[in-house]
Motif scaffolding. Structure first.
Motif, PDB file in Angstrom:
ATOM      1  N   VAL A 250      55.247  -0.695   6.956  1.00  0.00           N
ATOM      2  CA  VAL A 250      55.234   0.755   6.736  1.00  0.00           C
ATOM      3  C   VAL A 250      56.479   1.337   7.401  1.00  0.00           C
ATOM      4  N   SER A 251      57.179   2.195   6.682  1.00  0.00           N
ATOM      5  CA  SER A 251      58.396   2.803   7.224  1.00  0.00           C
ATOM      6  C   SER A 251      58.387   4.301   7.009  1.00  0.00           C
ATOM      7  N   LEU A 252      59.256   4.971   7.724  1.00  0.00           N
ATOM      8  CA  LEU A 252      59.511   6.398   7.536  1.00  0.00           C
ATOM      9  C   LEU A 252      60.785   6.730   8.287  1.00  0.00           C
ATOM     10  N   TYR A 253      61.348   7.908   8.025  1.00  0.00           N
ATOM     11  CA  TYR A 253      62.439   8.391   8.866  1.00  0.00           C
ATOM     12  C   TYR A 253      62.107   9.814   9.278  1.00  0.00           C
ATOM     13  N   VAL A 254      62.557  10.177  10.471  1.00  0.00           N
ATOM     14  CA  VAL A 254      62.123  11.408  11.121  1.00  0.00           C
ATOM     15  C   VAL A 254      63.339  12.120  11.676  1.00  0.00           C
ATOM     16  N   ASN A 255      63.283  13.441  11.740  1.00  0.00           N
ATOM     17  CA  ASN A 255      64.379  14.199  12.318  1.00  0.00           C
ATOM     18  C   ASN A 255      64.508  13.912  13.815  1.00  0.00           C
ATOM     19  N   GLU A 256      65.743  13.748  14.265  1.00  0.00           N
ATOM     20  CA  GLU A 256      65.976  13.395  15.664  1.00  0.00           C
ATOM     21  C   GLU A 256      65.381  14.426  16.617  1.00  0.00           C
ATOM     22  N   TRP A 257      65.421  15.713  16.202  1.00  0.00           N
ATOM     23  CA  TRP A 257      64.954  16.769  17.091  1.00  0.00           C
ATOM     24  C   TRP A 257      63.435  16.923  17.121  1.00  0.00           C
ATOM     25  N   ASN A 258      62.728  16.203  16.246  1.00  0.00           N
ATOM     26  CA  ASN A 258      61.271  16.338  16.187  1.00  0.00           C
ATOM     27  C   ASN A 258      60.626  15.396  17.204  1.00  0.00           C
ATOM     28  N   TYR A 265      54.713   8.640  16.615  1.00  0.00           N
ATOM     29  CA  TYR A 265      55.005   7.386  15.921  1.00  0.00           C
ATOM     30  C   TYR A 265      55.204   6.238  16.913  1.00  0.00           C
ATOM     31  N   GLU A 266      55.823   6.539  18.039  1.00  0.00           N
ATOM     32  CA  GLU A 266      56.005   5.498  19.059  1.00  0.00           C
ATOM     33  C   GLU A 266      54.655   5.024  19.586  1.00  0.00           C
ATOM     34  N   ARG A 267      53.735   5.945  19.780  1.00  0.00           N
ATOM     35  CA  ARG A 267      52.397   5.562  20.249  1.00  0.00           C
ATOM     36  C   ARG A 267      51.717   4.636  19.251  1.00  0.00           C
ATOM     37  N   VAL A 268      51.917   4.893  17.971  1.00  0.00           N
ATOM     38  CA  VAL A 268      51.297   4.061  16.933  1.00  0.00           C
ATOM     39  C   VAL A 268      51.886   2.659  16.933  1.00  0.00           C
ATOM     40  N   GLY A 269      53.158   2.525  17.314  1.00  0.00           N
ATOM     41  CA  GLY A 269      53.801   1.218  17.315  1.00  0.00           C
ATOM     42  C   GLY A 269      55.020   1.122  16.431  1.00  0.00           C
ATOM     43  N   PHE A 270      55.459   2.241  15.843  1.00  0.00           N
ATOM     44  CA  PHE A 270      56.684   2.240  15.052  1.00  0.00           C
ATOM     45  C   PHE A 270      57.886   1.974  15.969  1.00  0.00           C
ATOM     46  N   VAL A 271      58.858   1.220  15.458  1.00  0.00           N
ATOM     47  CA  VAL A 271      60.086   0.968  16.203  1.00  0.00           C
ATOM     48  C   VAL A 271      61.284   1.363  15.344  1.00  0.00           C
ATOM     49  N   GLU A 272      62.337   1.829  15.990  1.00  0.00           N
ATOM     50  CA  GLU A 272      63.536   2.236  15.262  1.00  0.00           C
ATOM     51  C   GLU A 272      64.340   1.007  14.844  1.00  0.00           C
ATOM     52  N   THR A 273      64.737   0.979  13.578  1.00  0.00           N
ATOM     53  CA  THR A 273      65.517  -0.141  13.053  1.00  0.00           C
ATOM     54  C   THR A 273      66.848   0.294  12.456  1.00  0.00           C
ATOM     55  N   ALA A 274      67.059   1.580  12.257  1.00  0.00           N
ATOM     56  CA  ALA A 274      68.299   2.074  11.659  1.00  0.00           C
ATOM     57  C   ALA A 274      68.373   3.571  11.899  1.00  0.00           C
TER      58      ALA A 274
END
Length: 281
Positions: A250-258, A265-274
């Motif tokens: 599962v992927s998504l992209y988010v505004n840096e300021w949000n 998302y970090e709590r859920v376990g998402f990690v930044e890849t790009a």
């Protein structure tokens, strides 16, 4: 002089396998382009635009989806400038440029003198992925939506879009088209929400999917219910449902300021890849 062997040219049905192999070099980052290729076979009448390929020694080295969204695929700075040259020759037809930061920046630097001032530039958008079980307990009340939910779901989608983009999707008589899009996602089983006593308090959708990944969009909690953990638990449920039934990552992209969303998302376990960038007209 550009030829069909080297340089930039539109791709077609005969190029589908080569394009899928190209997108497959980073199948999560390229999920939008992969999805569009699989659902249209690169047939222009179904694409509603074109996909350009850049060839070197007869091999496809990079591509660019050019529809309502212009999206570079496996493009470095030199590839992006080559696509920009072709784009300048035909004029701007796109409403958004979006994709990996390096390619979008190089493309924009080349076309910006001719394409005018955009409505908004978002240069640094973390691209996030998760391919494991979520780190927080999923919200058991999150479920797929149905057409019976549209009275709550559609206004929430309009509110999310307006808050995120800065314009209503209903502007200029677009309500029928936008409602059709929301209905399509519901029909596919790509729309998820939680309702409290009949009121929608969390929602998210899958925007596109391939055998490798699904990209989530439209994550939203009503302003008066934010800060309660609904987004993290809701996204954990979405991750479980999507990974079980749609795609393994599962992927998504988010505004840096949000920062609130990024923390969830970090709590859920998402990690930044790009890093992505988005330019909106």
């Amino acid at each position: 002089m550009l030829t069909t062997r080297d340089g930039v040219r539109p791709l077609g049905v005969a190029d589908l396998q080569d394009f899928l192999e190209l997108a497959g070099r980073d199948p999560v980052v390229n999920v939008f382009a992969d999805y569009r290729a699989r659902t249209t076979s690169l047939e222009p009448r179904w694409l509603g635009g074109e996909v350009w390929g850049r060839f070197e020694d007869g091999r496809l080295r990079a591509a660019c989806h050019v529809g309502a969204n212009l999206v570079p695929v496996q493009a470095d700075e030199d590839d992006a400038r080559a696509f920009a040259e072709r784009a300048l020759a035909r004029g701007r037809t796109v409403s958004t440029i979006v994709g990996p930061h390096v390619a979008v920046r190089a493309f924009w630097d080349a076309v910006s003198p001719a394409w005018g001032s955009p409505r908004e530039l978002r240069w640094e958008q973390p691209h996030l992925e998760i391919a494991t079980d979520p780190l927080v307990a999923p919200d058991a009340q999150v479920r797929r939506t149905t057409r019976d939910d549209m009275d709550q779901l559609y206004p929430a989608c309009v509110a999310m879009y307006t808050e995120e983009v800065g314009l209503s999707p209903e502007l200029g008589g677009g309500s029928d088209l936008y409602r059709a899009r929301v209905t399509q996602l519901v029909s596919r089983g790509w729309s998820f929400a939680r309702f409290d006593e009949g009121r929608l308090v969390f929602k998210a959708e899958v925007a596109c999917a391939s055998p490798y990944a699904a990209q989530v969009q439209g994550v939203w909690v009503p302003p008066d219910r934010r800060g309660e953990g609904l987004a993290a638990a809701g996204m954990a449920a979405v991750v479980d449902l999507v990974r079980r039934d749609i795609a393994p990552t599962v992927s998504l992209y988010v505004n840096e300021w949000n920062h609130a969303a990024r923390r969830a998302y970090e709590r859920v376990g998402f990690v930044e890849t790009a890093r992505f960038s988005t330019i909106m007209f």
